[in-house]
Scaffold this active site. Sequence first.
Site, PDB file in Angstrom:
ATOM      1  CD  GLU A 404      -2.778  -1.292   2.601  1.00 25.55           C
ATOM      2  OE1 GLU A 404      -3.890  -1.901   2.756  1.00 25.55           O
ATOM      3  OE2 GLU A 404      -2.405  -1.776   3.867  1.00 25.55           O
ATOM      4  NE  ARG A 420       1.004  -2.829   5.086  1.00 28.90           N
ATOM      5  CZ  ARG A 420      -0.138  -3.962   5.169  1.00 28.90           C
ATOM      6  NH1 ARG A 420      -1.305  -3.063   5.689  1.00 28.90           N
ATOM      7  NH2 ARG A 420       0.297  -4.988   6.145  1.00 28.90           N
ATOM      8  NE  ARG A 484      -1.664  -2.628  10.573  1.00 28.32           N
ATOM      9  CZ  ARG A 484      -2.255  -3.039   9.919  1.00 28.32           C
ATOM     10  NH1 ARG A 484      -3.333  -2.882  10.047  1.00 28.32           N
ATOM     11  NH2 ARG A 484      -1.540  -3.398   8.810  1.00 28.32           N
TER      12      ARG A 484
END
Length: 552
Positions: A404, A420, A484
């Site tokens: 991504e 990414r 995250r």
Amino acid sequence: MLCINPLNMKIIILFALTMVMAILPVEGADTLRVKQTRIPILIDRKDNVLFYLRLEASESKLLDEIRLRFAQETDMKVVKAVRLWYGGTEAPQHRKTLRYAPVQYVSSHDRGRTREANPSYSLAVQEIAAPDREVLFRPAYPLFPGINYFWVSLEMQPDASLLTEVDVEMVSAELDGTTAPLLFAGEAATHRMGIGVRHAGDDSVAAYRIPGLVTTNKGTLLGVYDVRYNNSADLQEYVDVGLSRSTDKGQSWEEMRLPLSFGEYGGLPRAQNGVGDPSILVDEHTGTIWIAALWTHGMGNGRAWVNSMDGNSIHTTGQLVLTKSCDDGKSWSEPINITPQVKDPSWNLLLQGPGRGITMQDGTLVFPIQYIDSARVPHAGVMFSKDSGENWTIHNHARTNTTEAQVAEVEPGVLMLNMRDNRGGSRAVSITRDLGETWVDHPSSRSVLQEPVCMASLISVPASDNLLGRDILLFANPNSTQHRNLITIKASLDGGLTFPEEHQLLLDEDFGWGYSCLTMIDEETVGILYESSVAHMTFQAVKLTDIVKTIF
């Protein structure tokens, strides 16, 4: 020379130590530990966690009093209520772990119950509506022997501006009629507003994921995302592309639209006709808006990333589809399948980089892309159109083992691809001057921007488009190598070589799925749509000067 008796000296020292101990917080029993949150305050939520309180009641029997104080700069007219809650006690297995809550008091995933405290996990102790600047709770609440959890929630007026800031501190507490020592976990922080554009359970949907965000030529905000009806799983599943539209800079959002939905196409169930991972692009020259997405047909509900194969048939491989709007995002065309145009049949899968695409200064439209080759290795690159979206081309990938990505034009004709990287730890960054025929590593690649292997956002803001009059790169992601969380917006004033700490703004310290997308709302305001800890799709507006705090 003054002579002091050794006994008197001992008394003096003991007295001094006693005075110091009385002043300093004691890390132990009957000390009230306080953790102030750094998460979005959602205007559409009844309860937002403001403070977590942890008290180990060794001797104390009652929590008598808690005093808060809002800063003079805080507009108290938009604060609707402040509440004190009791969250119960701790499990023996966790008593040696420093936690500030045994559960999530306000869930972001419990369908239809994401906007207020779960009454199963907390007891309402006291509410103060329309509070003054000084807030005094007097609960006289009996304490459970051992660790006790309390928390304070904040509710805003529904007309509070997204740019409202709240500063508040806990100034004192009393246990059994005596002032309690306070031990703070971290420094106080400004609380920023947000809107839960999409919550779990909205429109009977289990989960919303994968945000994209743009500002149209008319100033309308368009947010796109996956509508994951059954669960939060990736394709292949029952997934449509959803869109939310705001004409007042994100303060309110219209009902959800579905620009892409394949239903029961080809006689297969909806869960085998999923379409998702959207990327949205505004053609700044024509005003047309494009969405690119991945449509998967069949695959027996296996993950598309694994089960998409070579060839270009809808029966064997994922399909790259587009839809367009010529009326500022109100209505959308039938799907346009460009798979035969751009996919090498030897590749196992081709899809867009979710988030957003761009219009270059010369009018070229660019979407980031990713593909899995015949050896099952992923690569990131770009797809472009020179004729306003009629035809699309892909040249070469920027870097292997990347997925991504987001793209920005950093100089006329020069594209930066921020990717990414499956190697983990940091973002890969490459530059192309010929629309992807050749690529070179940027000096910041794999060294400047840390990541936990997650999607991120990158936009270029030319000097002519912002009130600071400087070329700026804005970047957002989970600012961590492991988890995250810590969603942070960062700014670079040197073309991405550095993103100094003084030009960073933490929005959400807690845990979520972590995807984000940035846009400029106007010349002084940044918008972000992201997967936060408080709602599946959270929107916040931030003054550019809150990110770029100084210009040298």
